[in-house]
Design a protein around this motif. Structure first.
Motif, PDB file in Angstrom:
ATOM      1  N   PRO A  23       0.809  -1.231   0.000  1.00 62.44           N
ATOM      2  CA  PRO A  23       0.000   0.000   0.000  1.00 62.44           C
ATOM      3  C   PRO A  23       0.836   1.273   0.000  1.00 62.44           C
ATOM      4  O   PRO A  23       0.487   2.253  -0.665  1.00 62.44           O
ATOM      5  CB  PRO A  23      -0.837  -0.124   1.273  1.00 62.44           C
ATOM      6  N   LEU A  24       1.942   1.249   0.721  1.00 70.81           N
ATOM      7  CA  LEU A  24       2.799   2.428   0.764  1.00 70.81           C
ATOM      8  C   LEU A  24       3.306   2.797  -0.630  1.00 70.81           C
ATOM      9  O   LEU A  24       3.330   3.963  -1.019  1.00 70.81           O
ATOM     10  CB  LEU A  24       3.982   2.175   1.703  1.00 70.81           C
ATOM     11  N   ARG A  25       3.671   1.796  -1.407  1.00 70.12           N
ATOM     12  CA  ARG A  25       4.154   2.018  -2.774  1.00 70.12           C
ATOM     13  C   ARG A  25       3.025   2.571  -3.661  1.00 70.12           C
ATOM     14  O   ARG A  25       3.255   3.442  -4.499  1.00 70.12           O
ATOM     15  CB  ARG A  25       4.695   0.721  -3.350  1.00 70.12           C
ATOM     16  N   LEU A  26       1.799   2.066  -3.472  1.00 65.05           N
ATOM     17  CA  LEU A  26       0.663   2.565  -4.263  1.00 65.05           C
ATOM     18  C   LEU A  26       0.423   4.044  -4.000  1.00 65.05           C
ATOM     19  O   LEU A  26       0.184   4.821  -4.934  1.00 65.05           O
ATOM     20  CB  LEU A  26      -0.601   1.770  -3.944  1.00 65.05           C
ATOM     21  N   VAL A  27       0.496   4.436  -2.732  1.00 65.38           N
ATOM     22  CA  VAL A  27       0.267   5.845  -2.394  1.00 65.38           C
ATOM     23  C   VAL A  27       1.413   6.700  -2.933  1.00 65.38           C
ATOM     24  O   VAL A  27       1.188   7.785  -3.477  1.00 65.38           O
ATOM     25  CB  VAL A  27       0.099   6.019  -0.869  1.00 65.38           C
ATOM     26  N   GLN A  28       2.632   6.196  -2.810  1.00 66.32           N
ATOM     27  CA  GLN A  28       3.789   6.921  -3.329  1.00 66.32           C
ATOM     28  C   GLN A  28       3.661   7.132  -4.836  1.00 66.32           C
ATOM     29  O   GLN A  28       3.884   8.237  -5.344  1.00 66.32           O
ATOM     30  CB  GLN A  28       5.053   6.122  -3.002  1.00 66.32           C
ATOM     31  N   GLN A  29       3.276   6.090  -5.548  1.00 71.38           N
ATOM     32  CA  GLN A  29       3.098   6.206  -7.000  1.00 71.38           C
ATOM     33  C   GLN A  29       1.955   7.167  -7.335  1.00 71.38           C
ATOM     34  O   GLN A  29       2.025   7.930  -8.296  1.00 71.38           O
ATOM     35  CB  GLN A  29       2.840   4.833  -7.622  1.00 71.38           C
ATOM     36  N   ALA A  30       0.900   7.141  -6.522  1.00 73.85           N
ATOM     37  CA  ALA A  30      -0.233   8.044  -6.752  1.00 73.85           C
ATOM     38  C   ALA A  30       0.180   9.504  -6.572  1.00 73.85           C
ATOM     39  O   ALA A  30      -0.275  10.376  -7.319  1.00 73.85           O
ATOM     40  CB  ALA A  30      -1.381   7.695  -5.818  1.00 73.85           C
ATOM     41  N   ILE A  31       1.045   9.760  -5.605  1.00 72.00           N
ATOM     42  CA  ILE A  31       1.524  11.129  -5.404  1.00 72.00           C
ATOM     43  C   ILE A  31       2.299  11.596  -6.634  1.00 72.00           C
ATOM     44  O   ILE A  31       2.071  12.696  -7.149  1.00 72.00           O
ATOM     45  CB  ILE A  31       2.384  11.225  -4.129  1.00 72.00           C
ATOM     46  N   LEU A  32       3.188  10.744  -7.125  1.00 73.45           N
ATOM     47  CA  LEU A  32       3.981  11.114  -8.300  1.00 73.45           C
ATOM     48  C   LEU A  32       3.104  11.307  -9.533  1.00 73.45           C
ATOM     49  O   LEU A  32       3.254  12.283 -10.274  1.00 73.45           O
ATOM     50  CB  LEU A  32       5.041  10.045  -8.568  1.00 73.45           C
ATOM     51  N   THR A  33       2.177  10.378  -9.746  1.00 71.75           N
ATOM     52  CA  THR A  33       1.284  10.487 -10.904  1.00 71.75           C
ATOM     53  C   THR A  33       0.378  11.704 -10.775  1.00 71.75           C
ATOM     54  O   THR A  33       0.128  12.415 -11.754  1.00 71.75           O
ATOM     55  CB  THR A  33       0.446   9.208 -11.059  1.00 71.75           C
ATOM     56  N   GLY A  34      -0.127  11.952  -9.575  1.00 72.50           N
ATOM     57  CA  GLY A  34      -0.968  13.120  -9.347  1.00 72.50           C
ATOM     58  C   GLY A  34      -0.243  14.423  -9.653  1.00 72.50           C
ATOM     59  O   GLY A  34      -0.820  15.347 -10.235  1.00 72.50           O
ATOM     60  N   GLU A  39       2.259  14.710 -11.771  1.00 73.00           N
ATOM     61  CA  GLU A  39       2.430  14.753 -13.228  1.00 73.00           C
ATOM     62  C   GLU A  39       1.147  15.194 -13.936  1.00 73.00           C
ATOM     63  O   GLU A  39       1.194  15.891 -14.944  1.00 73.00           O
ATOM     64  CB  GLU A  39       2.830  13.381 -13.755  1.00 73.00           C
ATOM     65  N   LEU A  40      -0.003  14.755 -13.397  1.00 77.41           N
ATOM     66  CA  LEU A  40      -1.288  15.066 -14.031  1.00 77.41           C
ATOM     67  C   LEU A  40      -1.845  16.417 -13.596  1.00 77.41           C
ATOM     68  O   LEU A  40      -2.911  16.824 -14.065  1.00 77.41           O
ATOM     69  CB  LEU A  40      -2.300  13.962 -13.714  1.00 77.41           C
ATOM     70  N   GLY A  41      -1.166  17.098 -12.700  1.00 73.43           N
ATOM     71  CA  GLY A  41      -1.605  18.417 -12.286  1.00 73.43           C
ATOM     72  C   GLY A  41      -2.738  18.406 -11.270  1.00 73.43           C
ATOM     73  O   GLY A  41      -3.584  19.304 -11.286  1.00 73.43           O
ATOM     74  N   TYR A  42      -2.755  17.404 -10.397  1.00 66.63           N
ATOM     75  CA  TYR A  42      -3.765  17.379  -9.340  1.00 66.63           C
ATOM     76  C   TYR A  42      -3.627  18.623  -8.466  1.00 66.63           C
ATOM     77  O   TYR A  42      -2.533  19.187  -8.327  1.00 66.63           O
ATOM     78  CB  TYR A  42      -3.589  16.145  -8.456  1.00 66.63           C
ATOM     79  N   ALA A  43      -4.714  19.005  -7.859  1.00 66.42           N
ATOM     80  CA  ALA A  43      -4.712  20.164  -6.970  1.00 66.42           C
ATOM     81  C   ALA A  43      -3.782  19.911  -5.781  1.00 66.42           C
ATOM     82  O   ALA A  43      -3.604  18.775  -5.340  1.00 66.42           O
ATOM     83  CB  ALA A  43      -6.128  20.442  -6.472  1.00 66.42           C
ATOM     84  N   ARG A  44      -3.219  20.978  -5.282  1.00 63.04           N
ATOM     85  CA  ARG A  44      -2.293  20.867  -4.136  1.00 63.04           C
ATOM     86  C   ARG A  44      -2.974  20.183  -2.953  1.00 63.04           C
ATOM     87  O   ARG A  44      -2.360  19.372  -2.258  1.00 63.04           O
ATOM     88  CB  ARG A  44      -1.787  22.251  -3.763  1.00 63.04           C
ATOM     89  N   ALA A  45      -4.236  20.489  -2.725  1.00 66.81           N
ATOM     90  CA  ALA A  45      -4.964  19.881  -1.605  1.00 66.81           C
ATOM     91  C   ALA A  45      -5.061  18.364  -1.776  1.00 66.81           C
ATOM     92  O   ALA A  45      -4.972  17.611  -0.790  1.00 66.81           O
ATOM     93  CB  ALA A  45      -6.359  20.486  -1.490  1.00 66.81           C
ATOM     94  N   LEU A  96      -3.092  12.894  -0.167  1.00 68.47           N
ATOM     95  CA  LEU A  96      -2.322  11.680  -0.424  1.00 68.47           C
ATOM     96  C   LEU A  96      -1.104  11.604   0.488  1.00 68.47           C
ATOM     97  O   LEU A  96      -0.775  10.536   1.016  1.00 68.47           O
ATOM     98  CB  LEU A  96      -1.887  11.629  -1.890  1.00 68.47           C
ATOM     99  N   ALA A  97      -0.439  12.715   0.700  1.00 66.61           N
ATOM    100  CA  ALA A  97       0.755  12.741   1.548  1.00 66.61           C
ATOM    101  C   ALA A  97       0.413  12.399   2.995  1.00 66.61           C
ATOM    102  O   ALA A  97       1.196  11.721   3.678  1.00 66.61           O
ATOM    103  CB  ALA A  97       1.425  14.108   1.463  1.00 66.61           C
ATOM    104  N   ARG A  98      -0.750  12.846   3.478  1.00 69.30           N
ATOM    105  CA  ARG A  98      -1.156  12.507   4.842  1.00 69.30           C
ATOM    106  C   ARG A  98      -1.394  11.006   4.993  1.00 69.30           C
ATOM    107  O   ARG A  98      -1.014  10.405   6.000  1.00 69.30           O
ATOM    108  CB  ARG A  98      -2.391  13.306   5.250  1.00 69.30           C
ATOM    109  N   LEU A  99      -1.991  10.392   3.977  1.00 68.87           N
ATOM    110  CA  LEU A  99      -2.168   8.941   4.017  1.00 68.87           C
ATOM    111  C   LEU A  99      -0.808   8.249   3.970  1.00 68.87           C
ATOM    112  O   LEU A  99      -0.561   7.289   4.713  1.00 68.87           O
ATOM    113  CB  LEU A  99      -3.050   8.471   2.861  1.00 68.87           C
TER     114      LEU A  99
END
Length: 112
Positions: free
Chosen positions: A69-80, A82-88, A93-96
């Protein structure tokens, strides 16, 4: 007109009765990376509301059992990012990610 109706009826019978396509099922791990990131973000948002870390881990393991799970969240942060997700969203994701690192050291050790 009769031939058209007969052809339509024959096609429906063939498609619905004789050779119906079964329901398709795709494994969550086969989702595109942007969809996986959305699922991880939704999990992080639920965690932000209920603070149930074990439920968040269960959701993440359902998404992809081959990665911790830790790797999934880490990858989601990086992908987010790259895709321009909102800072919030990135902060959610970082809190999780931080909660996973703190609460489950065995998950942290499993992450390559």
């Amino acid at each position: 007109m009769t031939a058209i109706l007969f052809g339509l009826a024959a096609g429906l019978v063939y498609g619905w009765v004789l050779k119906p396509s079964g329901p398709g099922y795709a494994e969550p791990a086969s989702l595109r990376e942007d969809y996986k990131t959305d699922v991880v973000l939704m999990t992080a948002e639920i965690f932000a509301d209920d603070a149930e870390l074990s439920a968040a881990v269960d959701r993440l393991e359902t998404l992809d059992k081959s990665q911790p799970p830790l790797r999934l969240v880490q990858q989601a942060i990086l992908t987010g990012q790259e895709l321009g997700y909102a800072r919030a969203d990135i902060e959610t994701l970082a809190r999780l990610f931080q909660a996973l690192q703190t609460a489950f050291p065995e998950i942290n050790e499993a992450a390559p």
